[in-house]
Design an enzyme around this catalytic site. Structure first.
Site, PDB file in Angstrom:
ATOM      1  N   GLU A  26     -39.337  43.834 -29.937  1.00 22.64           N
ATOM      2  CA  GLU A  26     -39.453  43.797 -31.410  1.00 22.64           C
ATOM      3  C   GLU A  26     -38.405  44.696 -32.060  1.00 22.64           C
ATOM      4  OE1 GLU A  26     -40.867  41.151 -32.777  1.00 22.64           O
ATOM      5  OE2 GLU A  26     -42.764  41.762 -31.860  1.00 22.64           O
ATOM      6  N   HIS A  27     -37.797  44.159 -33.097  1.00 24.62           N
ATOM      7  CA  HIS A  27     -36.718  44.865 -33.817  1.00 24.62           C
ATOM      8  C   HIS A  27     -35.552  45.160 -32.872  1.00 24.62           C
ATOM      9  CE1 HIS A  27     -38.588  45.284 -37.779  1.00 24.62           C
ATOM     10  NE2 HIS A  27     -39.727  45.283 -37.090  1.00 24.62           N
ATOM     11  N   SER A  60     -44.217  19.547 -50.533  1.00 24.18           N
ATOM     12  CA  SER A  60     -45.200  20.195 -49.671  1.00 24.18           C
ATOM     13  C   SER A  60     -46.469  20.426 -50.465  1.00 24.18           C
ATOM     14  CB  SER A  60     -44.667  21.532 -49.177  1.00 24.18           C
ATOM     15  OG  SER A  60     -45.748  22.321 -48.737  1.00 24.18           O
ATOM     16  N   GLY A 116     -47.032  34.094 -44.119  1.00 24.56           N
ATOM     17  CA  GLY A 116     -47.043  35.547 -44.349  1.00 24.56           C
ATOM     18  C   GLY A 116     -47.752  36.320 -43.263  1.00 24.56           C
ATOM     19  N   ALA A 117     -48.025  35.693 -42.131  1.00 26.09           N
ATOM     20  CA  ALA A 117     -48.781  36.352 -41.064  1.00 26.09           C
ATOM     21  C   ALA A 117     -47.873  36.884 -39.961  1.00 26.09           C
ATOM     22  CB  ALA A 117     -49.803  35.382 -40.479  1.00 26.09           C
ATOM     23  N   ASP A 166     -36.761  34.393 -34.612  1.00 25.24           N
ATOM     24  CA  ASP A 166     -37.749  33.402 -35.035  1.00 25.24           C
ATOM     25  C   ASP A 166     -37.194  31.980 -34.918  1.00 25.24           C
ATOM     26  OD1 ASP A 166     -38.904  35.782 -35.728  1.00 25.24           O
ATOM     27  OD2 ASP A 166     -38.631  35.517 -37.887  1.00 25.24           O
TER      28      ASP A 166
END
Ligand code: GLA
Length: 378
Positions: A26-27, A60, A116-117, A166
């Site tokens: 992560e990061h 959408s 947003g999760a 991602d």
């Protein structure tokens, strides 16, 4: 409403692209480092039909600010589209910037990737658009090229500073595997991650926390990492090996930079250790590395929040083999690796801990490594 109801034309095809969780790493992606994501069964799906003109009509129903957005393909420019449509519109923009010939299009989207999760709902929208446009206009781009286009849509068109994790996960993951990705050159290896065989389950715990200032904090972390690399005279923090960490830290006068650098260097090392264990068929043994990764994100990189810390401490207290936040942090989701027969009890313990702390109930579901993006059979 069906695509035909919306646009008066049957779709020329259907495509899908998944959200992701990152098992560890992560990061690290904007430090040229290593990541280890898996695709979720949750996907963004697009149905698309060509138009004779040069309009891009996007629909959408599910997005918080959903509805139809009508755009001029030739007038797309960063900052001109806001909300969810910026992600797919940005893909068309990036492809046009690269000189690809696109025509007008109607696209209707559905998605069950939680928004947003921290599970890459925007990357899923970008990547599904990229594979659809590639297919419909015969662009012949490889999945890695589509992921880069999707990243530019997010970063340069929608204005969200992000690495490549991602989009690569959504474009390139395969069912039953985690993807070992070297973000420096995008070299990758699919590593079998057959949890069921080993009696394991991977839980995703969505804290429900959406941090309003996450983009600014993320950009600050990136800047700190760049400052660390510059101070150490290396192209990226990736170039500091674990055995050189103590020397590197001794050369950094600033305590915050020292913590940031320590996270990135130790996190890359944790990815390698997890990969070595998975290669040795020892998935059960990766738990402590996941939990150590969380501690590093909490104490050194400072991107967790009380709800993420509680999701991790409550799952490990309930017997999870390991747990950590996943994604950018400042809210979003954690993962917990558990014995299959302890999954319900762990989820219950996390729910109870959230209730006792006065937090909103978390959303908890299982992550099963799913396929990456592609065209759906008719
Ligand atoms: C977000 C970004 C990714 C990556 C992660 C942290 O998800 O979009 O590029 O930097 O945070 O690992």
């Amino acid at each position: 409403m069906t695509h035909e109801d919306l646009f008066g034309a049957a779709p020329d095809g259907h495509w899908s692209a998944p959200g992701r969780v990152n098992l560890i790493g992560e990061h690290t992606d904007y430090n040229d480092g290593l990541v280890l994501p898996l695709a979720l069964p949750h996907t963004a799906r697009a149905a698309a039909s060509r138009r004779p003109d040069r309009r891009l009509r996007l629909y959408s129903a599910g997005m918080p600010d959903g509805g139809t957005v009508d755009l001029d393909l030739d007038a797309l420019a960063p900052g001109t589209v806001t909300g969810w449509a910026a992600y797919p519109a940005g893909v068309a923009w990036a492809l046009r910037e690269d000189g690809h010939q696109l025509g007008g299009l109607n696209v209707s989207y559905e998605s069950d990737v939680p928004v947003g999760a921290g599970l890459s709902s925007s990357a899923a929208l970008e990547v599904v658009t990229a594979v659809a446009l590639d297919d419909l206009f015969g662009l012949g781009l490889a999945p890695t090229a589509l992921a880069r286009v999707a990243q530019r849509a997010e970063r340069d068109f929608a204005g969200v500073p992000c690495g490549i994790l991602d989009q690569m996960a959504s474009a390139c993951c395969t069912a039953g595997h985690v993807l070992r990705l070297d973000t420096r050159d995008l070299s990758m290896r699919q590593i079998p991650f057959s949890m069921a065989l080993e009696g394991l389950r991977l839980l995703v715990i969505d804290t429900g926390v959406r941090h309003a200032h996450a983009d600014g904090a993320y950009a600050r972390r990136r800047a700190e990492c760049e400052a660390g690399a510059t101070a150490l005279g290396v192209p990226a923090l990736r170039d500091v090996p674990p055995e050189g960490l103590d020397d590197a830290l001794a050369r950094l006068p600033d305590a915050t930079l020292r913590r940031r650098v320590r996270h990135v260097v130790t996190e890359n090392d944790r990815v390698e250790r997890v990969v070595a264990l998975l290669d040795a068929g020892r998935a059960r043994a990766i738990g402590p590395l996941l939990t150590a990764g969380h501690a590093s994100l909490r104490d050194d990189f400072e991107v967790t929040c009380p709800e993420l810390d509680l999701a991790v401490s409550a799952s490990t207290a309930a017997g999870a083999l390991g747990a950590r936040m996943t994604g950018g942090g400042f809210g979003g989701s954690a993962i917990a690796l558990v014995d299959a027969d302890a999954a319900e009890a762990t989820a219950g313990a996390v729910r109870n801990a959230f209730a006792a702390a006065g937090h909103h109930p978390p959303g908890i579901f299982e992550a099963i490594p799913a396929p990456g993006a592609g065209r759906l059979p008719v």
